[in-house]
Design an enzyme around this catalytic site. Structure first.
Site, PDB file in Angstrom:
ATOM      1  N   LYS A 218       2.196  -0.428   6.164  1.00  0.00           N
ATOM      2  CA  LYS A 218       1.325   0.456   5.373  1.00  0.00           C
ATOM      3  C   LYS A 218       0.321   1.152   6.317  1.00  0.00           C
ATOM      4  O   LYS A 218       0.681   1.503   7.437  1.00  0.00           O
ATOM      5  CB  LYS A 218       0.661  -0.320   4.242  1.00  0.00           C
ATOM      6  CG  LYS A 218       1.679  -1.045   3.357  1.00  0.00           C
ATOM      7  CD  LYS A 218       1.074  -1.627   2.128  1.00  0.00           C
ATOM      8  CE  LYS A 218       2.151  -2.324   1.295  1.00  0.00           C
ATOM      9  NZ  LYS A 218       1.617  -2.835   0.027  1.00  0.00           N
TER      10      LYS A 218
ATOM     11  N   SER B 262       5.063  -9.617  -2.882  1.00  0.00           N
ATOM     12  CA  SER B 262       4.247 -10.643  -2.213  1.00  0.00           C
ATOM     13  C   SER B 262       5.091 -11.737  -1.579  1.00  0.00           C
ATOM     14  O   SER B 262       4.890 -12.933  -1.801  1.00  0.00           O
ATOM     15  CB  SER B 262       3.239 -11.242  -3.207  1.00  0.00           C
ATOM     16  OG  SER B 262       2.354 -10.252  -3.676  1.00  0.00           O
TER      17      SER B 262
ATOM     18  N   ASN C 179       6.596  -3.730   6.096  1.00  0.00           N
ATOM     19  CA  ASN C 179       5.897  -2.486   5.760  1.00  0.00           C
ATOM     20  C   ASN C 179       4.435  -2.638   6.165  1.00  0.00           C
ATOM     21  O   ASN C 179       3.657  -3.305   5.477  1.00  0.00           O
ATOM     22  CB  ASN C 179       6.013  -2.194   4.258  1.00  0.00           C
ATOM     23  CG  ASN C 179       5.309  -0.903   3.868  1.00  0.00           C
ATOM     24  OD1 ASN C 179       4.952  -0.095   4.725  1.00  0.00           O
ATOM     25  ND2 ASN C 179       5.104  -0.706   2.579  1.00  0.00           N
TER      26      ASN C 179
ATOM     27  N   HIS D  52       7.996   4.186  -2.587  1.00  0.00           N
ATOM     28  CA  HIS D  52       7.138   3.010  -2.683  1.00  0.00           C
ATOM     29  C   HIS D  52       6.151   3.190  -3.837  1.00  0.00           C
ATOM     30  O   HIS D  52       5.716   4.313  -4.128  1.00  0.00           O
ATOM     31  CB  HIS D  52       6.394   2.794  -1.361  1.00  0.00           C
ATOM     32  CG  HIS D  52       5.715   1.462  -1.272  1.00  0.00           C
ATOM     33  ND1 HIS D  52       4.502   1.228  -1.865  1.00  0.00           N
ATOM     34  CD2 HIS D  52       6.092   0.296  -0.682  1.00  0.00           C
ATOM     35  CE1 HIS D  52       4.144  -0.030  -1.637  1.00  0.00           C
ATOM     36  NE2 HIS D  52       5.093  -0.612  -0.926  1.00  0.00           N
TER      37      HIS D  52
ATOM     38  N   GLY E 111      -1.171  -8.020  -5.810  1.00  0.00           N
ATOM     39  CA  GLY E 111      -2.612  -7.853  -5.833  1.00  0.00           C
ATOM     40  C   GLY E 111      -3.240  -7.998  -7.203  1.00  0.00           C
ATOM     41  O   GLY E 111      -4.385  -7.584  -7.407  1.00  0.00           O
TER      42      GLY E 111
ATOM     43  N   GLU F 193       3.128   2.748  -4.122  1.00  0.00           N
ATOM     44  CA  GLU F 193       1.882   3.420  -3.754  1.00  0.00           C
ATOM     45  C   GLU F 193       2.083   4.929  -3.661  1.00  0.00           C
ATOM     46  O   GLU F 193       1.191   5.704  -4.038  1.00  0.00           O
ATOM     47  CB  GLU F 193       1.368   2.845  -2.433  1.00  0.00           C
ATOM     48  CG  GLU F 193       0.910   1.403  -2.568  1.00  0.00           C
ATOM     49  CD  GLU F 193       0.967   0.605  -1.272  1.00  0.00           C
ATOM     50  OE1 GLU F 193       0.738  -0.609  -1.342  1.00  0.00           O
ATOM     51  OE2 GLU F 193       1.246   1.191  -0.205  1.00  0.00           O
TER      52      GLU F 193
ATOM     53  N   GLU G 215      10.260  -3.748  -6.433  1.00  0.00           N
ATOM     54  CA  GLU G 215       8.854  -4.143  -6.356  1.00  0.00           C
ATOM     55  C   GLU G 215       8.315  -4.429  -7.744  1.00  0.00           C
ATOM     56  O   GLU G 215       8.150  -3.496  -8.543  1.00  0.00           O
ATOM     57  CB  GLU G 215       7.989  -3.013  -5.799  1.00  0.00           C
ATOM     58  CG  GLU G 215       8.329  -2.451  -4.458  1.00  0.00           C
ATOM     59  CD  GLU G 215       7.349  -1.328  -4.147  1.00  0.00           C
ATOM     60  OE1 GLU G 215       6.356  -1.601  -3.458  1.00  0.00           O
ATOM     61  OE2 GLU G 215       7.546  -0.192  -4.614  1.00  0.00           O
TER      62      GLU G 215
END
Length: 254
Positions: free
Chosen positions: A11, A215, A9, A97, A175, A99, A169
């Site tokens: 992004k 990650s 991905n 996703h 992060g 995000e 996820e």
């Protein structure tokens, strides 16, 4: 055997020149991609045509859109439809996703509509689910993920569900400085498969590919992918580094 997938991905990263160079580097490597091992590149919308041309003729390598809209066409400025993706030969699309859920307030119901329209147009949804930090700390992650699955996928028939790839996820491990262990990944993947079995039966649940999206790096891919219910990864930052992603691809189960 379930499909094992290394999905990149990108992004909102890379110029088109950088994207071309990355794909050229990655596609020059001789991977052992049998019928159960696949690579998917989810690239920004302006790069879909370029990327599709790069993988033309490659076996078990596919291009994904990072999103699509829930309508086929119309006055929806800035959106991308599944009809457009079909016209480019795109075979996969990332939906839900974290995000998109957080920054664009995409609901479970809205994502169900996107899943439907993708499947109607023979595009494989890579459906993302997962919990944020506060849910993990409260210990209610199972219920949270189960609700995402129920409200976005459980209206599907068994045959339709088998065409969906699920990506888990753990948002709290992306992060934040916190790290999810391979055991935590396996625990949630097994729970997701158990939930699918409860709704559709074990035979169907055992066919569903479930990717891990927390990650994934070259240093932990092998350990993660050897977990019995982890069928590959949806990879963010490490997919932008050719030598990292090569190792991740080679870490897939046979």
């Amino acid at each position: 055997m379930r499909k094992q997938i290394a999905a990149a991905n990108w992004k909102m990263n890379l110029t088109i020149t950088e994207g071309e160079q990355l794909l050229d580097h990655l596609l020059s490597h001789n991977y052992d991609l049998n019928e159960n091992r696949q690579v998917v590149f989810a690239v920004p919308a302006p790069y879909l045509s370029m990327a599709q041309a790069k993988v033309a003729g490659k076996t078990q390598v596919y291009i994904a859109a990072q999103n699509c809209y829930n309508k086929k066409n119309g006055a929806y400025t800035g959106e991308t439809s599944v009809v457009m993706l079909n016209s480019l030969g795109i075979t996969h699309v990332v939906l839900g996703h974290s995000e998109r859920r957080e920054y664009f307030q995409e609901s479970n119901q809205f994502l169900a509509e996107k899943v439907n329209i993708a499947l109607e147009h023979q595009i494989t949804p890579i459906f993302c689910c997962g919990e944020p930090l506060q849910i993990r700390e409260a210990g209610t992650q199972n219920e949270f993920v189960a609700k995402q699955l129920e409200e976005s996928l459980y209206h599907l028939s068994a045959d339709a569900l088998k065409k969906v790839v699920i990506a888990y996820e753990p948002i709290w491990a992306i992060g934040t400085g916190k790290t999810a262990t391979s055991e935590q990944a396996q625990e949630m993947h097994a729970y997701i498969r158990q939930q699918l079995a409860g709704k559709y039966g074990d035979a169907v649940a055992q066919e569903i590919t479930i990717l891990y999206g927390g990650s994934v790096k070259a240093s932990n891919a092998k350990e993660l992918f050897t977990q019995p219910d982890v069928d590959g990864g949806l990879v963010g930052g490490a997919s932008l580094i050719a030598d990292e992603f090569k190792v991740i691809i080679d870490s897939l189960k046979y």
